[in-house]
Enzyme design. Structure first.
Site, PDB file in Angstrom:
ATOM      1  N   ASP A   1      -0.971 -13.111  -1.270  1.00 62.29           N
ATOM      2  CA  ASP A   1      -2.013 -11.693  -1.954  1.00 62.29           C
ATOM      3  C   ASP A   1      -2.315 -11.645  -0.625  1.00 62.29           C
ATOM      4  OD1 ASP A   1      -3.421 -10.311  -3.150  1.00 62.29           O
ATOM      5  OD2 ASP A   1      -4.778 -11.506  -3.989  1.00 62.29           O
TER       6      ASP A   1
ATOM      7  N   ARG B   1       0.842  -1.317  -0.644  1.00 65.71           N
ATOM      8  CA  ARG B   1      -0.131  -0.165  -0.100  1.00 65.71           C
ATOM      9  C   ARG B   1       0.208   1.182   0.030  1.00 65.71           C
ATOM     10  NH1 ARG B   1      -4.202  -2.872  -2.074  1.00 65.71           N
ATOM     11  NH2 ARG B   1      -5.187  -3.942  -0.186  1.00 65.71           N
TER      12      ARG B   1
END
Ligand SMILES: [Zn+2]
Ligand SMILES: [Zn+2]
Length: 429
Positions: A311, A71
């Site tokens: 993931d 992120r």
């Protein structure tokens, strides 16, 4: 967890050493001198060495995750390279490849350099994956060559499936020329429509919109055909359906350059688990049926699927507290990974622990072209030390990610990381 700098001499005493590169298990010791492997096997501890007792523990290569979302830049409230690195250490991961769907996306050489430079300040090795298209818009190919020079190890528009088959063809051709894999999130967005879970009798029962398995497998078939016709390297992420497994199996027999991964959550859960409407189980592609889950387990056992990748996808509590239809897709997965996959594959399905470790160490490194001979002398130490039989309950206290969107909280897991050694530090979990 506690991270300490390694002493001059560190002696890992009396463990079961599994070397995935040599495919060999021995009982013995490992000596690390000045942060590098100095000896493996029947060796003695030098005077004054720091001793780590590894009785009943497995000493192996540090794990490598080729699919995570940290992120940064843009959503540092969910995760940063630093907090993601801590989550990785707790999970035994010494090397992580991060996806480019940040804000802005990693779609030019400067943004790749930004990640590569920031990664140096973290306690693990982090490798950026570059975007396939500018702005991840699916139209114009990025400067792949220059991005590779800055440190991009693969290319993906993950989060956004590449819909345009011509762009996919160009991407595979360019990536083939510079010898890096293309990773396409395979979901046909027209077929997926606004599905929020797998389409089945359960989606009807729960009143949630379904996403059919063919939304994935039709695009997997398309990508396999284009990869073969361009003779390029395609890596298929998060395979979730039996039909996709069949596609990969069929193509691999005649075109071995194809590789594929599966996530811990697609191995652990089936769609019946969604009856709690737990938004942490809302992922893309969705959790599928028990029949699909069985196919994924078999595909790992027979080599159709090459590796496990988490993931890891952090989201805020506020976002995940939204109604199921509106919550974002994704769950975190680094800290829980080994306990989850060891439970499913080794405990419940009889896989040898060595095979499982291969799926987390040499196999992912092979896909990305990383060094695999990690127990040879003078290699910087990258080690995971595991208690393979630990029964433990995963709690919020086990999470070091900035986000806590994990459906494993309260689950009984099997097998735990005890120490992770990398970049001159030892982390006691
Ligand atoms: Zn994806
Ligand atoms: Zn992803």
């Amino acid at each position: 967890m506690k991270i300490n700098k390694l002493n001059k001499n560190v002696y890992l005493k009396d463990g079961t050493i599994y070397d995935p590169f040599k495919q060999k298990s021995i009982k013995g010791n490992i000596l690390i001198t000045n942060d590098k492997i100095a000896g493996v096997g029947n060796i003695k501890a030098p005077a004054g060495a720091e001793i780590i007792d590894c009785t009943n523990l497995i000493i192996t290569h540090g794990f490598c995750d080729i699919h995570a979302h940290f992120r940064e830049p843009g959503r540092e409230d969910k995760e940063t390279l630093q907090t993601g690195a801590k989550a990785a250490l707790v999970g035994g991961f010494t090397r992580v490849c991060v996806m480019p769907n940040t804000n802005p996306p990693l779609d030019d050489p400067e943004s790749i350099r930004f990640i590569a430079e920031k990664a140096e300040e973290t306690p693990i090795y982090i490798h950026p994956i570059g975007a396939i298209t500018k702005g991840q818009q699916g139209k114009e190919i990025t400067e792949m060559g220059a991005m590779k020079t800055e440190g991009a190890v693969a290319f993906s528009d993950d989060g956004f499936p590449l819909q345009n088959a011509y762009v996919m063809r160009l991407a595979l051709e360019y990536a083939g020329m510079i010898n890096v894999p293309i990773i396409n999130h395979a979901e046909d967005i027209a077929l997926r429509n606004d599905g929020v879970m797998n389409e089945s009798e359960f989606s009807t029962k729960l009143g949630l919109t379904g996403n059919p398995d063919v939304a994935e497998s039709t695009m997997v078939y398309r990508d396999l055909q284009i990869a073969q016709s361009t003779n390029s390297t395609l890596h298929i992420p998060h395979v979730s359906t039996r039909k996709s497994v069949e596609a990969v199996k069929e193509y691999k027999s005649r075109f071995p350059k194809i590789t594929a991964e599966v996530t811990p959550h697609h191995l652990y859960f089936n769609d019946e688990a969604l009856n709690t409407y737990n938004t942490n189980l809302k992922v893309a592609p969705p959790i599928r049926t028990e029949n699909d889950r069985r196919a994924l387990i078999s595909a790992l056992c027979d080599g159709t699927i090459d590796c496990i990748a988490t993931d890891h996808a952090p989201h805020t509590i506020e976002e995940k507290e939204a109604p199921f239809d509106l919550a974002p897709f994704g769950m975190i997965g680094l800290e829980s990974c080994f306990g989850v996959v060891n439970k499913v594959l080794v405990k419940d399905n009889g896989m040898k622990y060595e095979s499982l470790i291969d799926l987390l160490t040499i196999k992912p490194r092979q896909i990305m072209g990383f060094k695999r001979d990690l127990f040879s002398e003078s290699i910087p130490a990258e080690i995971a030390i595991i208690d393979p039989r630990a029964n433990w309950t995963f709690t919020k206290d086990d999470i070091y990610s900035k986000s806590i969107n994990s459906p494993y909280i309260g689950e009984e897991l099997f097998g735990k990381i005890i120490y992770t050694i990398v970049k001159g530090s030892v982390t006691k979990i």
